[in-house]
Design a protein around this motif. Structure first.
Motif, short mmCIF file in Angstrom:
data_model
loop_
_atom_site.label_atom_id
_atom_site.label_comp_id
_atom_site.label_asym_id
_atom_site.label_seq_id
_atom_site.Cartn_x
_atom_site.Cartn_y
_atom_site.Cartn_z
N UNK A 1 -30.99 32.27 -12.49
CA UNK A 1 -31.59 31.30 -13.42
C UNK A 1 -32.17 32.03 -14.63
N UNK A 2 -32.93 33.09 -14.37
CA UNK A 2 -33.53 33.87 -15.45
C UNK A 2 -32.45 34.52 -16.32
N UNK A 3 -31.41 35.01 -15.68
CA UNK A 3 -30.28 35.64 -16.39
C UNK A 3 -29.64 34.64 -17.35
N UNK A 4 -29.39 33.44 -16.87
CA UNK A 4 -28.76 32.40 -17.70
C UNK A 4 -29.68 31.95 -18.83
N UNK A 5 -30.96 31.82 -18.54
CA UNK A 5 -31.91 31.40 -19.57
C UNK A 5 -32.03 32.47 -20.66
N UNK A 6 -32.09 33.72 -20.25
CA UNK A 6 -32.15 34.82 -21.23
C UNK A 6 -30.94 34.80 -22.14
N UNK A 7 -29.77 34.53 -21.56
CA UNK A 7 -28.55 34.47 -22.37
C UNK A 7 -28.61 33.30 -23.35
N UNK A 8 -29.02 32.13 -22.85
CA UNK A 8 -29.05 30.92 -23.70
C UNK A 8 -30.02 31.08 -24.86
N UNK A 9 -31.14 31.76 -24.64
CA UNK A 9 -32.15 31.95 -25.70
C UNK A 9 -31.60 32.74 -26.88
N UNK A 10 -30.57 33.55 -26.64
CA UNK A 10 -30.00 34.39 -27.70
C UNK A 10 -28.95 33.64 -28.54
N UNK B 1 -27.26 30.49 -30.91
CA UNK B 1 -27.67 29.61 -32.00
C UNK B 1 -27.84 28.18 -31.53
N UNK B 2 -26.93 27.73 -30.65
CA UNK B 2 -26.98 26.37 -30.11
C UNK B 2 -26.95 26.44 -28.58
N UNK B 3 -27.42 25.37 -27.94
CA UNK B 3 -27.38 25.34 -26.48
C UNK B 3 -25.95 25.47 -25.97
N UNK B 4 -25.67 26.38 -25.05
CA UNK B 4 -24.33 26.45 -24.47
C UNK B 4 -24.10 25.29 -23.50
N UNK B 5 -22.82 25.04 -23.20
CA UNK B 5 -22.44 24.02 -22.22
C UNK B 5 -22.13 24.73 -20.91
N UNK B 6 -22.74 24.28 -19.83
CA UNK B 6 -22.62 24.94 -18.52
C UNK B 6 -21.58 24.24 -17.65
N UNK B 7 -20.63 25.03 -17.11
CA UNK B 7 -19.51 24.50 -16.34
C UNK B 7 -19.54 25.02 -14.90
N UNK B 8 -19.60 24.14 -13.89
CA UNK B 8 -19.48 24.58 -12.49
C UNK B 8 -18.02 24.52 -12.04
N UNK B 9 -17.56 25.54 -11.31
CA UNK B 9 -16.18 25.55 -10.85
C UNK B 9 -16.07 25.50 -9.32
N UNK B 10 -17.21 25.34 -8.64
CA UNK B 10 -17.22 25.25 -7.18
C UNK B 10 -18.44 24.44 -6.76
N UNK C 1 -26.32 24.82 -7.18
CA UNK C 1 -27.19 25.72 -7.94
C UNK C 1 -27.76 25.00 -9.17
N UNK C 2 -26.91 24.28 -9.89
CA UNK C 2 -27.36 23.54 -11.08
C UNK C 2 -28.31 22.41 -10.70
N UNK C 3 -28.04 21.75 -9.59
CA UNK C 3 -28.91 20.68 -9.12
C UNK C 3 -30.28 21.22 -8.70
N UNK C 4 -30.27 22.33 -7.98
CA UNK C 4 -31.52 22.91 -7.48
C UNK C 4 -32.40 23.45 -8.60
N UNK C 5 -31.77 23.77 -9.73
CA UNK C 5 -32.52 24.33 -10.86
C UNK C 5 -32.35 23.46 -12.11
N UNK D 1 -31.75 22.68 -17.74
CA UNK D 1 -31.52 21.63 -18.73
C UNK D 1 -32.25 21.89 -20.05
N UNK D 2 -33.28 22.71 -20.01
CA UNK D 2 -34.01 23.04 -21.24
C UNK D 2 -33.16 23.92 -22.16
N UNK D 3 -32.20 24.64 -21.56
CA UNK D 3 -31.45 25.63 -22.33
C UNK D 3 -29.94 25.41 -22.34
N UNK D 4 -29.46 24.51 -21.48
CA UNK D 4 -28.02 24.27 -21.37
C UNK D 4 -27.70 22.78 -21.45
#
Length: 390
Positions: free
Chosen positions: A64-73, A75-84, A90-94, A99-102
């Motif tokens: 979660x921290x890894x993804x948030x750190x990436x999103x903060x860098x 220009x625009x919020x990235x779109x997050x895609x689950x493939x399994x 994981x997305x539901x639990x967090x 949602x603040x960053x993706x």
């Protein structure tokens, strides 16, 4: 066209992630993949950034921290895609943190988990009169008596989470012939911390197994849909498709669309169904709320579900076809289909004539693509090496 938002794809250890990457990249989206290890499918030329991060289960908070750190860098919020499924969980639990960053289409926290779960799914299907195979949880009182009286034998033991179950036992389900076998499998699953349930078998050939793939917009309107049926699967009888055909099955729309409208669902989903060979009734078996095996087939048919998901997430207009006729298009996952063919022949469930009559030279491949050959080459070399080791 270039887009300011990036796509962040969780998981490239299977060809589903590869299909998502390719069909975003082909449309001009900058794709970043996040995985916990290097995998065959992560070498696609459409991957702009390849990130190795913490494991989604073993180091969930770190990811979660890894993804948030990436999103903060960005220009625009990235779109997050689950493939399994486990990435959906994981997305539901967090949900709140991510949602603040993706961006992703679903705005209803907990809905995807409810639709994935075979027990909680019943709270949506029962009021609509949608038939589902009867299930009994592994921790039910008087489990073995209930199975004997309510389901009978043979029946199947299925997991709540498919991925860890398949990784552990190399099977999608356990076929159970009697009470002794059921006790053995249930006790084994308890020891291995695998949460399972017992389910009635819907009898019928593989071609009675259907899929309804649909995209619902923010107003719960159907944007695009198509239907398919299986021809072969692996493991045989209770596995994932290895050879399938696009075919229009009109009854599926009236079974599946009311489910998504009633829940306020938004985004892509696939419903797996099966027609009982005796009663001819169609049963809803499972709902997948992430991208699926047939993603490449959908895109070939003009139903680019990854791009619909992307455009929906960033608030852009999008559209897709409603496929209401047969196009004689086949899809194949060759690696496991060879094992499936051998097993169908050895068990007498299919003849060589059956195999040949359904064979088509022009097929949509799960993995190989002329415009992006390296993932296919990597996978081929891995498969050959695996065979030699055996």
């Amino acid at each position: 066209m270039e887009y300011k938002h990036k796509a962040v794809v969780l998981g490239t250890n299977y060809y589903i992630g590869l299909s998502v990457v390719r069909n975003l990249g082909r449309s001009g989206v900058s794709v970043t993949t996040v995985d916990y290890d290097n995998h065959h499918y992560g070498c696609s030329k459409y991957v702009k950034e390849k990130l190795i991060g913490p494991h989604y289960k073993k180091e969930e908070k770190k990811l979660v921290e890894f993804l948030i750190d990436y999103a903060k860098k960005q220009e625009e919020k990235p779109v997050l895609f689950p493939t399994a499924d486990l990435y959906v969980e994981f997305m539901e639990d967090n949900f709140d943190s991510l949602k603040k960053y993706y961006l992703w289409p679903n705005e209803k926290k907990g809905l995807l988990r409810k639709l994935m779960d075979k027990e909680s799914l019943l709270e949506f299907t029962k009021p609509l009169g949608i038939r589902t195979p009867e299930i009994i949880p592994m921790d039910a009182d008087n489990l073995y008596k209930k199975v004997t009286e309510e389901l009978g034998y043979p029946c199947i033991v299925k997991p709540k989470d498919s991925m860890p179950f398949v990784n552990k036992y190399r099977s999608k389900v356990f076929m159970i012939k009697n009470e002794e076998e059921l006790k053995e499998k249930i006790e084994m699953c308890k020891r291995d911390s695998q949460e399972v349930f017992v389910q009635r078998i819907i009898k019928g050939p593989e071609t009675n197994c259907y899929s309804f793939d649909v995209y619902m917009d923010k107003n719960q309107k159907v944007v695009s849909y198509m239907t398919t049926h299986k021809i072969r699967q692996w493991p045989i009888n209770f596995g994932a498709s290895t050879y399938a055909k696009q075919i229009y099955i009109p009854e599926l729309y009236d079974i599946c669309v009311p489910l998504f409208k009633s829940t306020g669902y938004r985004g892509f989903a696939e419903v797996e169904l099966k027609r009982d060979e005796k009663t001819k009734n169609i049963y809803l078996v499972e709902v997948n709320v992430r991208f699926v095996n047939f993603t490449e087939l959908q895109c070939y048919m003009g139903m680019n579900t990854p791009m619909m998901y992307f455009l929906d997430s960033i608030g852009e207009d999008f559209s897709g076809p409603e496929i209401k006729e047969d196009h004689e298009v086949y899809w194949k996952y060759k690696y496991e289909d060879l094992s499936a063919i051998r097993k169908y022949l050895s068990t007498g469930q299919m003849s060589l004539k059956d195999i040949i009559s359904d064979y088509r030279f022009k097929k949509v491949s799960s993995t190989w693509a002329l415009d992006d050959p390296m993932p296919g080459i990597h996978f081929f070399l891995w498969a050959i090496g695996k065979r030699f080791k055996r």
